[in-house]
Design a protein around this motif. Structure first.
Motif: not given
Length: 222
Positions: A32-37, A81-85, A88-94, A199-201
């Protein structure tokens, strides 16, 4: 009805741990913190512990009987899910994790898991999944936010993860940590990514909360 204590099923050399009411509550709260079921499915054939469907981006699916802690599997799927949503955040982490991979890490990963499509993404997902079972990880993700509500949230999440430690201790996470040169540096990068992602979610999470408050009380997951 979900049990208070997890059932254990052996499939060959693999022991599958049944999700408990408490574990489901923990992953649902985090979702729920990330808007996910979080939706449970049944597959005792050992096919997969969980999955993320890009066509259903607000849902994370977990197998009731998993070979790894459900909290860790949730984190793995949340990374996809992060990569799709938030690409840019994913690219930095990878990029940060690529810089910490040992020599021939991808080859070693594929020796263990086979020729996996998108092996680097799977490595990143495994590493993030393992962090989900660390209390300090969540304290760092939410505890450093300025908002008092975020600090209260951090305490609640850390408490839930602490309660789930008994189940996590009985099982092993992903072996992928062994492929990393500096795990502390990777952990720091994962904290930063998850803080930005949360924060983005935020709006999606609020919308999900409003929907739940407006909807009739749903029956307990069975």
């Amino acid at each position: 009805t979900l049990p208070a204590a997890g059932s254990r099923v052996r499939q060959g050399q693999v022991v599958l741990e049944g999700i408990t009411k408490e574990s489901y509550g923990t992953v649902s709260r985090l979702g729920k913190l990330f808007g996910k079921r979080v939706v449970l499915f049944d597959d005792q054939a050992g096919g997969r512990d969980g999955f993320f469907d890009p066509k259903d981006p607000d849902t994370i699916y977990l197998n009731r009987q998993a070979s790894r802690p459900h909290l860790v599997v949730f984190g793995h799927e949340l990374l996809h899910s992060l990569k799709q949503d938030s690409p840019q955040i994913y690219a930095q982490l990878e990029s940060a994790i690529r810089g910490q991979l040992k020599d021939k890490a991808v080859e070693t990963f594929q020796e263990d898991y086979g020729q996996v499509e998108g092996a680097t993404e799977e490595i990143v997902a495994d590493i993030v999944g393992n962090r989900m079972a660390e209390e300090q990880f969540w304290a760092d993700v939410f505890g450093k936010m300025d908002a008092p509500a975020a600090k209260r949230l951090a305490m609640a999440v850390v408490s839930a993860v602490q309660k789930a430690k008994a189940v996590v201790a009985r099982m092993t996470g992903f072996k992928t940590d062994e492929l990393i040169k500096d795990l502390d540096a990777v952990r720091e990068a994962a904290v930063s990514a998850m803080r930005k992602y949360a924060g983005s979610r935020f709006r999606a999470a609020q919308a999900m909360q409003r929907e739940e408050q407006a909807a009739p009380t749903a029956p307990e997951a069975t």
